[in-house]
Design an enzyme around this catalytic site. Sequence first.
Site, PDB file in Angstrom:
ATOM      1  N   CYS A  81       0.837  -1.197   0.000  1.00 55.18           N
ATOM      2  CA  CYS A  81       0.000   0.000   0.000  1.00 55.18           C
ATOM      3  C   CYS A  81       0.881   1.259   0.000  1.00 55.18           C
ATOM      4  CB  CYS A  81      -0.989  -0.040   1.154  1.00 55.18           C
ATOM      5  SG  CYS A  81      -2.353   1.132   0.964  1.00 55.18           S
ATOM      6  N   HIS A 186      -3.788  -4.827  -0.139  1.00 46.70           N
ATOM      7  CA  HIS A 186      -3.283  -5.397   1.109  1.00 46.70           C
ATOM      8  C   HIS A 186      -3.347  -6.919   1.027  1.00 46.70           C
ATOM      9  CE1 HIS A 186      -2.973  -1.782   3.704  1.00 46.70           C
ATOM     10  NE2 HIS A 186      -3.935  -1.319   2.929  1.00 46.70           N
ATOM     11  N   GLU A 188      -2.361  -9.038   3.154  1.00 49.03           N
ATOM     12  CA  GLU A 188      -2.710  -9.581   4.469  1.00 49.03           C
ATOM     13  C   GLU A 188      -4.206  -9.507   4.756  1.00 49.03           C
ATOM     14  OE1 GLU A 188      -2.296  -5.201   5.281  1.00 49.03           O
ATOM     15  OE2 GLU A 188      -1.426  -6.670   3.922  1.00 49.03           O
TER      16      GLU A 188
END
Length: 207
Positions: A81, A186, A188
Amino acid sequence: MKIAIINYGMGNLGSVRRSLENIGVNVIVAENPKQLSDANKIILPGVGAFGEGMKKLRNDGWVEALQIQVIEEHKPLLGICLGMQMLASLSEENGLNEGLNFISGKVIRLDNLGCKFRIPHVGWNEAKYQESTPLYKNIPQSMDFYFVHSYTFTSDNQVNVIATSAYGISVTAAIQKDHIFGTQFHPEKSAKAGQQILKNFIDFVPC
């Protein structure tokens, strides 16, 4: 294999760390630049404004450490990001701000590039990738990933753009230059596909 996540005060450290630990990675949260020398690979996460992020990296000595570890020592780096955006040469966010200049390009607000959709861009979007990139190994084309951003990386060399997403305009979803990677989304927070992105980064072997 030891992976360092840089803690400079502007990253989702907990979720990135948990995702890496879920795939069996030895993770250290680097609280100071000297700890990067103990790692095999480095992750630069980030949320917030470009200028503030770069200010923190400079003031705490991370810029010099990254130059040594990534550019001189050739350790693989993944920016996430804001972390990806700071790999650029410049950003237009809140005036011109210099980035790490690891991948030549500029960070520009989406609507300044012609995007008519709501900003910030928040949510799940497809990402189409170059078949040759190791970052997307074992991931089907056009999988959805989770984005949160108002600015996008515009590369000076399109060969460094390894994935794009459509949001009114073509948005750079991922970049690569040699052993340096970045994802606008993202991983994750992107379920199994995102976890595979992280695994592919861990498994990546520089030439």
